[in-house]
Design a protein around this motif. Structure first.
Motif, PDB file in Angstrom:
ATOM      1  N   ALA A 481       0.785  -1.080   0.007  1.00 33.63           N
ATOM      2  CA  ALA A 481      -0.134   0.060   0.126  1.00 33.63           C
ATOM      3  C   ALA A 481       0.875   1.325   0.087  1.00 33.63           C
ATOM      4  N   TYR A 482       2.168   1.227   0.309  1.00 36.79           N
ATOM      5  CA  TYR A 482       3.201   2.468   0.243  1.00 36.79           C
ATOM      6  C   TYR A 482       3.283   2.897  -0.991  1.00 36.79           C
ATOM      7  N   SER A 483       3.016   1.880  -1.977  1.00 32.68           N
ATOM      8  CA  SER A 483       3.109   2.124  -3.478  1.00 32.68           C
ATOM      9  C   SER A 483       2.102   3.019  -4.080  1.00 32.68           C
ATOM     10  N   PHE A 484       1.129   2.911  -3.360  1.00 41.67           N
ATOM     11  CA  PHE A 484      -0.311   3.543  -4.037  1.00 41.67           C
ATOM     12  C   PHE A 484      -0.391   4.925  -3.931  1.00 41.67           C
ATOM     13  N   ASP A 485      -1.293   5.637  -4.897  1.00 40.89           N
ATOM     14  CA  ASP A 485      -1.411   6.988  -4.684  1.00 40.89           C
ATOM     15  C   ASP A 485      -2.136   7.419  -3.241  1.00 40.89           C
ATOM     16  N   ASN A 486      -1.458   7.827  -2.332  1.00 44.89           N
ATOM     17  CA  ASN A 486      -1.670   7.868  -1.071  1.00 44.89           C
ATOM     18  C   ASN A 486      -1.342   9.314  -0.415  1.00 44.89           C
ATOM     19  N   GLY A 487      -0.867  10.272  -1.143  1.00 52.53           N
ATOM     20  CA  GLY A 487      -0.494  11.263  -0.424  1.00 52.53           C
ATOM     21  C   GLY A 487       0.983  11.479  -0.172  1.00 52.53           C
ATOM     22  N   LEU A 488       1.728  10.436  -0.031  1.00 51.80           N
ATOM     23  CA  LEU A 488       3.396  10.335   0.142  1.00 51.80           C
ATOM     24  C   LEU A 488       3.936  10.603  -0.992  1.00 51.80           C
ATOM     25  N   PRO A 489       5.231  11.432  -1.045  1.00 50.29           N
ATOM     26  CA  PRO A 489       5.936  11.883  -2.225  1.00 50.29           C
ATOM     27  C   PRO A 489       6.360  10.594  -2.546  1.00 50.29           C
ATOM     28  N   GLU A 490       6.688  10.464  -3.930  1.00 50.35           N
ATOM     29  CA  GLU A 490       7.204   9.219  -4.696  1.00 50.35           C
ATOM     30  C   GLU A 490       8.554   8.842  -4.013  1.00 50.35           C
ATOM     31  N   ALA A 491       9.359   9.610  -3.849  1.00 54.64           N
ATOM     32  CA  ALA A 491      10.807   9.300  -3.307  1.00 54.64           C
ATOM     33  C   ALA A 491      10.606   8.815  -1.831  1.00 54.64           C
ATOM     34  N   VAL A 492       9.637   9.177  -1.105  1.00 55.95           N
ATOM     35  CA  VAL A 492       9.469   8.662   0.318  1.00 55.95           C
ATOM     36  C   VAL A 492       8.727   7.414   0.484  1.00 55.95           C
ATOM     37  N   LYS A 493       8.062   6.861  -0.476  1.00 60.45           N
ATOM     38  CA  LYS A 493       7.248   5.511  -0.563  1.00 60.45           C
ATOM     39  C   LYS A 493       8.091   4.440  -0.309  1.00 60.45           C
ATOM     40  N   PRO A 494       9.515   4.218  -1.005  1.00 61.52           N
ATOM     41  CA  PRO A 494      10.086   3.098  -0.841  1.00 61.52           C
ATOM     42  C   PRO A 494      10.971   3.158   0.588  1.00 61.52           C
ATOM     43  N   LEU A 495      11.236   4.242   1.075  1.00 59.78           N
ATOM     44  CA  LEU A 495      11.701   4.463   2.155  1.00 59.78           C
ATOM     45  C   LEU A 495      11.056   3.934   3.368  1.00 59.78           C
ATOM     46  N   MET A 496       9.450   4.259   3.412  1.00 58.89           N
ATOM     47  CA  MET A 496       8.759   3.981   4.301  1.00 58.89           C
ATOM     48  C   MET A 496       8.439   2.528   4.147  1.00 58.89           C
ATOM     49  N   ARG A 497       8.456   1.998   3.157  1.00 63.56           N
ATOM     50  CA  ARG A 497       8.079   0.462   2.983  1.00 63.56           C
ATOM     51  C   ARG A 497       9.428  -0.168   3.628  1.00 63.56           C
ATOM     52  N   CYS A 498      10.380  -0.042   3.258  1.00 63.82           N
ATOM     53  CA  CYS A 498      11.646  -0.426   3.892  1.00 63.82           C
ATOM     54  C   CYS A 498      11.694  -0.462   5.296  1.00 63.82           C
ATOM     55  N   SER A 499      11.551   0.746   5.684  1.00 60.47           N
ATOM     56  CA  SER A 499      11.427   0.936   7.160  1.00 60.47           C
ATOM     57  C   SER A 499      10.366   0.225   7.966  1.00 60.47           C
ATOM     58  N   GLU A 500       9.186  -0.010   7.367  1.00 64.43           N
ATOM     59  CA  GLU A 500       8.214  -0.642   8.082  1.00 64.43           C
ATOM     60  C   GLU A 500       8.421  -2.273   7.991  1.00 64.43           C
ATOM     61  N   ALA A 501       9.157  -2.526   6.991  1.00 64.11           N
ATOM     62  CA  ALA A 501       9.384  -4.203   6.799  1.00 64.11           C
ATOM     63  C   ALA A 501      10.419  -4.554   7.557  1.00 64.11           C
ATOM     64  N   SER A 502      11.605  -3.473   7.695  1.00 67.39           N
ATOM     65  CA  SER A 502      12.385  -4.329   8.618  1.00 67.39           C
ATOM     66  C   SER A 502      12.153  -4.043  10.125  1.00 67.39           C
TER      67      SER A 502
END
Length: 614
Positions: A481-502
């Motif tokens: 869901a971090y990859s969806f159009d949800n208001g987060l800047p595109e560059a931030v999305k993979p960082l948030m996903r990796c942070s949550e996954a870790s």
């Protein structure tokens, strides 16, 4: 968290295990459903010849269908609460009205169930798999894997944990009772009869806890205190009980009840709460208090005589992985390092992202708006479904400290398709609500459940569903869901996903380190401080105790996610620009809850087919 009836995770017959852990089951007995992918794999390793494919094959296939139907009936016949959540019309599945009581919970019963598992496995082995259809063979492999894995718990029956602070019977059972739907007048009578048995059932659980203590397997005092805190949440005036709140509205849904009849039912319900429900929690609390001091050492399963052996079984059963505990630990560490390395590289190249990560937030905060948004977002990458409805409910304030941040209640397979998601406002925030509802809703558990029901596979597959598959899909969906159009800047999305996954990876890693490797609080605290900068010892203690209370639970989520992610990474590498996310997701969903031990050979055939035909 997908609420399949987790009261309690008892290994009754291998299928009844799942019945006791399943809040919803599937299609029509004997139905071949939509089939599974990779039919070419179905016959691999088999020795039958084409000449068998006439009367002999038809006879064996009919015998196998009858066997599956019988196993389904036997597994749920004596578990009326599970049965009610599994199917709305049990008579359509050949199931007669059961006696309204909870299934027996005792060491003797668990040992008997272990023997029954072996008998079912022996009967399963009598089938000539070369004569079964590809769909039947898939079910055969699911059942064989479940039974063989459960054999690993033989002799370790006293290591079960029916009670725990967050996901134990005493925490979850009232919510399930509050969701006991009244389709007709008989359902009201059944519910009241069952509710009046709760004190008897809890007495059995207390006796089981005493048997554990007598064998040197009692929980620590700290763990007991947290279970007691959970019990206290239900020791309130019956008039204010969650069950009382929902009883009136459930009565109103039954047609033909007069006001006098409703009043009579309400009075009877209140009496049962006073005479059975409250005493159940009062007596269970007293029994737990008496066990204090039996196991003063606070530690994981490894502090018990056969704890490491039991944890190895638990890891295999809950996650569905084919990796040993040691190998799984290495895989988790490797994926965590990959995620953390990606964060470091991106932040080094773009230091401004540090501030963006801090300042950015998902814009949607209303649960209904989020679920509508998610349904739109998944259309490109996930198979289409028939329309699904849902109801959002909130955990009562008195129970917020005792229940999960959110959970999805799976509806009966023959219901009208309605779905219920509970939100715990105390444990959820606007920041995580979007991804949390992706986990519970779309494309997570709600979507996953609806997809399963649309396919109408044989119902026994729901009983065999692997927790690692279900929760792995939920976590995969949450992070997707971090990859969806949800208001987060595109560059931030993979960082948030990796942070949550870790973060999930860290809990899974600690699960192994504490329960299998024997880490104590001091070792855990030191590791968190030196490796991740945790400077608050109280936070480290909370993490440690949460993992102590629920062995294998965090491991189940992350390992399931890791298995799905590993398959996707392999598919992307092999297929390159031919990789199609929707096709991959359809393959995973078509696996109907099988363990990854069963799925992997099918995945290799799917991958070969995609490579040749895409």
């Amino acid at each position: 968290m997908q609420k399949r009836f987790s009261f309690p995770p008892l290994p009754r017959t291998a299928l009844a295990i799942a019945a006791a852990a399943a809040l919803a089951l599937s299609g029509c007995a004997g139905s071949s459903g939509s089939g599974t992918p990779a039919e070419s794999y179905a016959a691999s390793g088999q020795t039958g010849s084409p000449s068998n494919a006439s009367s002999d094959a038809a006879s064996e296939q009919a015998r196998f269908d009858a066997f599956l139907a019988h196993q389904f009936q036997e597994s749920v016949q004596d578990d009326p609460l599970s049965l009610h959540f599994l199917v709305r019309n049990p008579e359509n599945y050949g199931i007669t009205e059961p006696e309204m009581k909870f299934p027996e919970y005792s060491l003797e019963q668990l040992q008997k169930d272990s023997e029954e598992n072996a008998a079912v496995l022996e009967e399963l082995s009598s089938f000539d798999t070369s004569l079964l259809t590809s769909d039947q063979l898939f079910t055969y492999r699911m059942m064989k894997d479940t039974l063989e894995t459960e054999a690993g718990s033989k002799g370790l029956e006293l290591y079960n944990q029916p009670l725990s602070a967050l996901i134990g019977t005493q925490a979850e059972l009232p919510t399930l009772l509050a969701e006991y739907t009244f389709y007709n007048r008989a359902d009201i009578d059944h519910y009241l009869a069952l509710l009046s048995q709760i004190d008897t059932y809890y007495k059995q659980l207390a006796a089981y806890e005493q048997a554990q203590a007598d064998a040197g397997l009692a929980p620590s005092d700290d763990t007991i205190d947290r279970i007691l805190k959970s019990c206290k949440s239900y020791l309130i005036r019956p008039e204010n009980s969650l069950l009382t709140e929902t009883f009136a509205s459930r009565l109103n849904a039954v047609e033909g009840l007069s006001n006098a009849e409703k009043a009579s039912y309400k009075a009877k319900h209140l009496t049962i709460l006073k005479e059975h429900f409250i005493p159940a929690y009062t007596n269970l609390s007293k029994a737990l208090e008496s066990l204090k001091g039996s196991h003063p050492e606070v530690g994981g399963l490894s502090t018990y005589e056969h704890g490491r052996e039991y944890y190895a079984y638990l890891a295999a059963a809950l996650t569905g992985t084919d990796s040993s505990v040691d190998a799984l630990k290495t895989r988790i560490e490797k994926q965590m390092q990959a995620d953390l390395s990606e964060i470091r590289v991106r932040l080094k190249e773009h230091p401004e992202l540090v501030r963006q990560m801090t300042d950015s937030a998902i814009t949607l905060s209303d649960p209904d708006e989020i679920l509508q948004n998610l349904q739109t977002q998944i259309q490109d990458d996930f198979p289409a479904l028939t329309d699904t409805s849902y109801t959002l409910k909130y955990v009562p304030e008195a129970l917020e400290s005792s229940l999960s941040p959110a959970f999805f209640l799976v509806p009966p397979i023959d219901s009208d398709g309605s779905n219920t998601i509970y939100i715990n406002e105390k444990a959820s925030t606007e920041q995580n609500l979007y991804t949390m509802l992706a986990h519970e809703g779309y494309p997570g558990h709600l979507y996953q459940s609806a997809y399963f029901n649309d396919r109408e596979p044989v119902p026994v597959r729901r009983l065999l569903a692997c927790g690692g598959y279900n929760e792995g899909w939920g976590l995969y969906s949450e992070l997707y869901a971090y990859s969806f159009d949800n208001g987060l800047p595109e560059a931030v999305k993979p960082l948030m996903r990796c942070s949550e996954a870790s973060s999930y990876g860290l809990y899974a890693l600690l699960d192994i380190c504490i329960h299998y490797d024997g880490w104590d609080l001091a070792t855990t605290t030191s590791y968190l401080e030196n490796s991740y900068g945790f400077t608050d010892p109280e936070s480290a203690r909370e993490i440690y105790l949460a993992i102590i209370d629920n062995p294998g639970n965090y491991l189940k989520y992350y390992t399931g996610y890791l298995e799905i992610l590993t398959m996707r990474q392999e598919a992307e590498e092999v297929l390159g620009n031919k990789f199609n996310a929707k096709s991959f997701h359809q393959f995973i969903l078509n696996m109907d809850g099988a363990s990854f031990r069963v799925i992997k050979p099918y995945f290799q055939t799917w991958l070969m087919t995609e490579k040749l035909h895409v």
